[in-house]
Motif scaffolding. Structure first.
Motif, PDB file in Angstrom:
ATOM      1  N   GLU A  96      -9.583  -5.542   1.381  1.00 33.41           N
ATOM      2  CA  GLU A  96     -10.262  -4.397   2.079  1.00 33.41           C
ATOM      3  C   GLU A  96     -10.375  -4.708   3.560  1.00 33.41           C
ATOM      4  O   GLU A  96     -10.352  -3.810   4.403  1.00 33.41           O
ATOM      5  CB  GLU A  96     -11.600  -3.921   1.333  1.00 33.41           C
ATOM      6  CG  GLU A  96     -12.159  -2.713   1.540  1.00 33.41           C
ATOM      7  CD  GLU A  96     -13.047  -2.689   2.759  1.00 33.41           C
ATOM      8  OE1 GLU A  96     -13.113  -1.581   3.581  1.00 33.41           O
ATOM      9  OE2 GLU A  96     -13.822  -3.569   2.979  1.00 33.41           O
ATOM     10  N   HIS A  97     -11.007  -5.732   3.734  1.00 37.64           N
ATOM     11  CA  HIS A  97     -11.287  -6.392   4.997  1.00 37.64           C
ATOM     12  C   HIS A  97     -10.049  -6.270   5.902  1.00 37.64           C
ATOM     13  O   HIS A  97      -9.935  -5.792   7.011  1.00 37.64           O
ATOM     14  CB  HIS A  97     -11.798  -7.517   4.990  1.00 37.64           C
ATOM     15  CG  HIS A  97     -12.396  -7.991   6.389  1.00 37.64           C
ATOM     16  ND1 HIS A  97     -13.588  -7.903   7.006  1.00 37.64           N
ATOM     17  CD2 HIS A  97     -11.686  -8.735   7.423  1.00 37.64           C
ATOM     18  CE1 HIS A  97     -13.646  -8.390   8.054  1.00 37.64           C
ATOM     19  NE2 HIS A  97     -12.368  -8.747   8.376  1.00 37.64           N
ATOM     20  N   VAL A  98      -8.951  -6.740   5.188  1.00 43.96           N
ATOM     21  CA  VAL A  98      -7.488  -7.005   5.995  1.00 43.96           C
ATOM     22  C   VAL A  98      -7.161  -5.419   6.472  1.00 43.96           C
ATOM     23  O   VAL A  98      -6.654  -5.208   7.378  1.00 43.96           O
ATOM     24  CB  VAL A  98      -6.492  -7.475   5.235  1.00 43.96           C
ATOM     25  CG1 VAL A  98      -4.958  -7.428   5.734  1.00 43.96           C
ATOM     26  CG2 VAL A  98      -6.977  -9.040   5.174  1.00 43.96           C
ATOM     27  N   ARG A  99      -7.347  -4.483   5.538  1.00 45.17           N
ATOM     28  CA  ARG A  99      -6.721  -3.252   5.743  1.00 45.17           C
ATOM     29  C   ARG A  99      -7.681  -2.128   6.602  1.00 45.17           C
ATOM     30  O   ARG A  99      -7.238  -1.015   6.732  1.00 45.17           O
ATOM     31  CB  ARG A  99      -6.309  -2.491   4.318  1.00 45.17           C
ATOM     32  CG  ARG A  99      -5.040  -3.067   4.047  1.00 45.17           C
ATOM     33  CD  ARG A  99      -4.669  -2.816   2.674  1.00 45.17           C
ATOM     34  NE  ARG A  99      -3.832  -4.004   2.225  1.00 45.17           N
ATOM     35  CZ  ARG A  99      -2.568  -4.019   2.378  1.00 45.17           C
ATOM     36  NH1 ARG A  99      -1.861  -3.319   2.784  1.00 45.17           N
ATOM     37  NH2 ARG A  99      -2.020  -5.220   1.963  1.00 45.17           N
ATOM     38  N   ARG A 100      -9.008  -2.767   7.087  1.00 45.01           N
ATOM     39  CA  ARG A 100      -9.794  -1.698   7.386  1.00 45.01           C
ATOM     40  C   ARG A 100      -9.300  -1.102   8.869  1.00 45.01           C
ATOM     41  O   ARG A 100      -9.524  -0.187   9.254  1.00 45.01           O
ATOM     42  CB  ARG A 100     -11.188  -2.362   7.684  1.00 45.01           C
ATOM     43  CG  ARG A 100     -12.056  -1.625   7.803  1.00 45.01           C
ATOM     44  CD  ARG A 100     -13.701  -1.982   7.688  1.00 45.01           C
ATOM     45  NE  ARG A 100     -14.049  -3.037   6.661  1.00 45.01           N
ATOM     46  CZ  ARG A 100     -14.721  -4.091   6.805  1.00 45.01           C
ATOM     47  NH1 ARG A 100     -15.398  -4.390   7.896  1.00 45.01           N
ATOM     48  NH2 ARG A 100     -14.736  -4.678   5.619  1.00 45.01           N
ATOM     49  N   LEU A 101      -8.654  -1.988   9.575  1.00 46.55           N
ATOM     50  CA  LEU A 101      -7.946  -1.466  11.086  1.00 46.55           C
ATOM     51  C   LEU A 101      -6.427  -1.187  10.663  1.00 46.55           C
ATOM     52  O   LEU A 101      -5.865  -1.823   9.949  1.00 46.55           O
ATOM     53  CB  LEU A 101      -8.025  -2.615  11.993  1.00 46.55           C
ATOM     54  CG  LEU A 101      -9.487  -2.973  12.231  1.00 46.55           C
ATOM     55  CD1 LEU A 101      -9.705  -4.250  13.271  1.00 46.55           C
ATOM     56  CD2 LEU A 101     -10.567  -1.950  12.435  1.00 46.55           C
ATOM     57  N   SER A 102      -5.994   0.072  11.387  1.00 43.37           N
ATOM     58  CA  SER A 102      -4.787   0.237  11.097  1.00 43.37           C
ATOM     59  C   SER A 102      -3.889  -0.033  12.636  1.00 43.37           C
ATOM     60  O   SER A 102      -4.710   0.233  13.369  1.00 43.37           O
ATOM     61  CB  SER A 102      -4.504   1.438  10.454  1.00 43.37           C
ATOM     62  OG  SER A 102      -4.222   2.580  11.631  1.00 43.37           O
ATOM     63  N   PHE A 103      -2.556   0.038  12.332  1.00 44.28           N
ATOM     64  CA  PHE A 103      -1.644  -0.147  13.731  1.00 44.28           C
ATOM     65  C   PHE A 103      -1.550   1.348  14.210  1.00 44.28           C
ATOM     66  O   PHE A 103      -0.963   1.611  15.344  1.00 44.28           O
ATOM     67  CB  PHE A 103      -0.465  -0.774  13.401  1.00 44.28           C
ATOM     68  CG  PHE A 103      -0.708  -2.144  12.831  1.00 44.28           C
ATOM     69  CD1 PHE A 103      -1.911  -2.927  13.056  1.00 44.28           C
ATOM     70  CD2 PHE A 103       0.071  -2.798  11.411  1.00 44.28           C
ATOM     71  CE1 PHE A 103      -2.131  -4.191  12.502  1.00 44.28           C
ATOM     72  CE2 PHE A 103      -0.125  -3.877  10.999  1.00 44.28           C
ATOM     73  CZ  PHE A 103      -1.286  -4.488  11.405  1.00 44.28           C
TER      74      PHE A 103
END
Ligand SMILES: *Cc1c(COP(=O)(O)O)cnc(C)c1O
Length: 490
Positions: free
Chosen positions: A49-56
């Motif tokens: 969840e933490h890793v995917r919280r920001l998106s490109f």
């Protein structure tokens, strides 16, 4: 509209802002690390969840991005820089090492070719020769290369030993050899050797694993015997590997005896001193590695006991031409400015091609701490190891490995033998769950025991006492649970 170059460069004010912010955060981490849990509770979902919280698709500000990664690392990693990480040989990185990696990233010197980064290449050579001379090599005869770590250094050792014994290996490969080469290391040696045997094309069966005696170092008689058996069966021994400080229990193979044997049998002797090599920095420990100057090559990891950030391995040899024989190649696209100079292009001298300035973190650490600084660091950590052994004995724990290095394997021998138990894993889990310290389990004589290593130059006597309280508390809890269970059975 943003100018295309400012996307990657950021502007000057933003760079200052981010740099200052980041340095504050690093400073805070270094100063207040005792306040964080040494190891996180592992949750795959929370991490994902933490890793995917920001998106490109929706870029964020630089500050937000950095905040996000720092939060993630703070929460979800084993904090190897923590003074109560009594762990594998991962150090607390020293500050100059952190600065060195920052400089390296910013100036990005390309060390493949001498002419692209002469001062960087020569600084590395300078450090390599200084360290080689600490191991007793003559500076003139010594040659070497910085590696990503001990694994690459060990692979380099296997390749150079092969080329030394079988000069046709470099060009024609193993298939040209009329015979099957074999090499030797102890059952306590590092498993990167297994990978090296695979990577060089020999395969893992070509690494003969020699039994160890009660002190967990190699049984030289068994080694000698295996060499004879192999010769009689038509194999060709070419390499003996001695370990100068094993990863599990800090055992040191009898290097001098192995050097005698290697000499008689005409074999290459490699000493894997990835961790224990730093003991040559302290006069009272130097004798532990007696005979290392007779080795044909040595692995030493600066990212272990020299406390520089990963990765910084070192391969050194006293065969000046062997790296050239093993790795030299000409490539038309490489820079030619250095062709008429008496210099060596590192890409002709090692496995790597594009090459980071690995040596800077060692250079900057050494040039500010000095040999004197490293002597006191090695002495301090050794003393903390001794302190831990004394405290364990006072609280009726039993140390089961025999080394002066600060690697301590221990158990409670009464509990271990009377109850034949999950004792070690219970204690280890309790310690990890507390968040107050990190230790691990290692198997000695088929019995799991606890392992605590002083890997951190900041570990104090108070930290040792905290660990002792945790250990004693966990043992009391274990005994309580055992007695409750047996009462229920009645
Ligand atoms: C750590 C270690 C290695 C492997 O080194 P890396 O830097 O992890 O690649 C090899 N040998 C010994 C004895 C080690 O302790």
């Amino acid at each position: 509209m943003i100018k295309h170059n400012s996307i990657l460069n950021l502007d000057m004010d933003e760079r200052m802002d981010i740099g200052t912010y980041l340095l504050e955060q690093i400073n805070d981490y270094m100063t207040h690390i005792r306040g964080v849990r040494v190891s996180p509770e592992l949750s795959v979902d929370a991490v994902a969840e933490h890793v995917r919280r920001l998106s490109f698709e929706h870029p964020v500000s630089a500050r937000e991005a950095i905040y996000h990664i720092l939060e993630g690392l703070r929460q979800y990693q084993v904090h190897t820089p923590h003074p109560r990480y009594f762990g594998l040989y991962n150090p607390r990185p020293n500050f100059m090492g952190i600065m060195a990696d920052t400089i390296t990233a910013a100036f990005n010197p390309q060390l493949a070719a001498w002419s692209h980064a002469p001062v960087a290449v020569e600084m590395e050579n300078y450090v390599l020769k200084e360290i080689a001379s600490k191991f007793g090599y003559s500076a003139e005869a010594a040659d070497g290369t910085f590696t990503t770590g001990g694994a690459e250094a060990n692979l380099t050792a296997v390749l150079t030993a092969l080329v030394h014994r079988f000069p046709s290996y470099a060009k024609e490969g193993l298939r040209s050899l009329p015979t099957h080469p074999v090499m030797y290391a102890s059952a306590e040696s590092h498993h990167s050797l297994v990978k090296a045997a695979r990577s060089c094309g020999l395969g893992t069966d070509s690494l003969r694993i020699i039994t160890t005696g009660s002190e967990m170092h190699i049984d030289v008689h068994a080694l000698h015997h295996q060499i004879q058996v192999d010769r009689a069966a038509g194999y060709t021994p070419f390499l003996i590997i001695a370990t100068g400080g094993t990863t599990g229990a800090g055992a040191i193979d009898p290097i001098n005896k192995m050097a005698n044997l290697a000499e008689r049998e005409q074999l290459w002797l490699h000493v894997d001193a990835a961790y224990g090599g730093a003991s040559v920095f302290a006069p009272e420990l130097r004798d532990l590695l007696r005979g290392i100057d007779r080795a044909d090559s040595i692995t030493f990891d600066a990212h272990k006991w020299m406390s520089v950030p990963m990765g910084a391995g070192i391969y050194i040899t006293r065969h000046k031409d062997i790296l050239h024989k093993t790795f030299s190649i000409t490539a038309d696209y490489m820079p030619k400015e250095g062709a008429d100079l008496d210099v060596i292009d590192p890409f002709t001298h090692s496995i790597q091609w594009s090459r980071r300035f690995i040596g800077l973190k060692v250079y900057l650490s050494l040039v500010t701490a000095g040999w004197e600084g490293y002597r006191s660091v090695v002495q301090h950590q050794t003393e903390m190891g001794n302190r831990l052994r004394r405290e364990l004995a006072c609280s009726n724990w039993k140390v089961v490995n025999d080394t002066v290095l600060p690697v301590v394997c221990f158990t409670d021998s009464n509990i271990q033998s009377n109850i034949q138990s999950n004792f070690a894993s219970f204690i280890c889990q309790e310690i990890l769950r507390s968040g107050q310290a990190w230790i691990s389990i290692y198997e000695i004589n088929k019995a799991p025991v606890l392992r605590a290593c002083i890997t951190n130059y900041d570990t104090t006597e108070e930290d040792i006492m905290v660990l002792m309280q945790l250990l004693n508390g966990a043992r009391a809890k274990y005994l309580e649970e055992i007695s409750e269970r047996s009462e229920l059975n009645l």
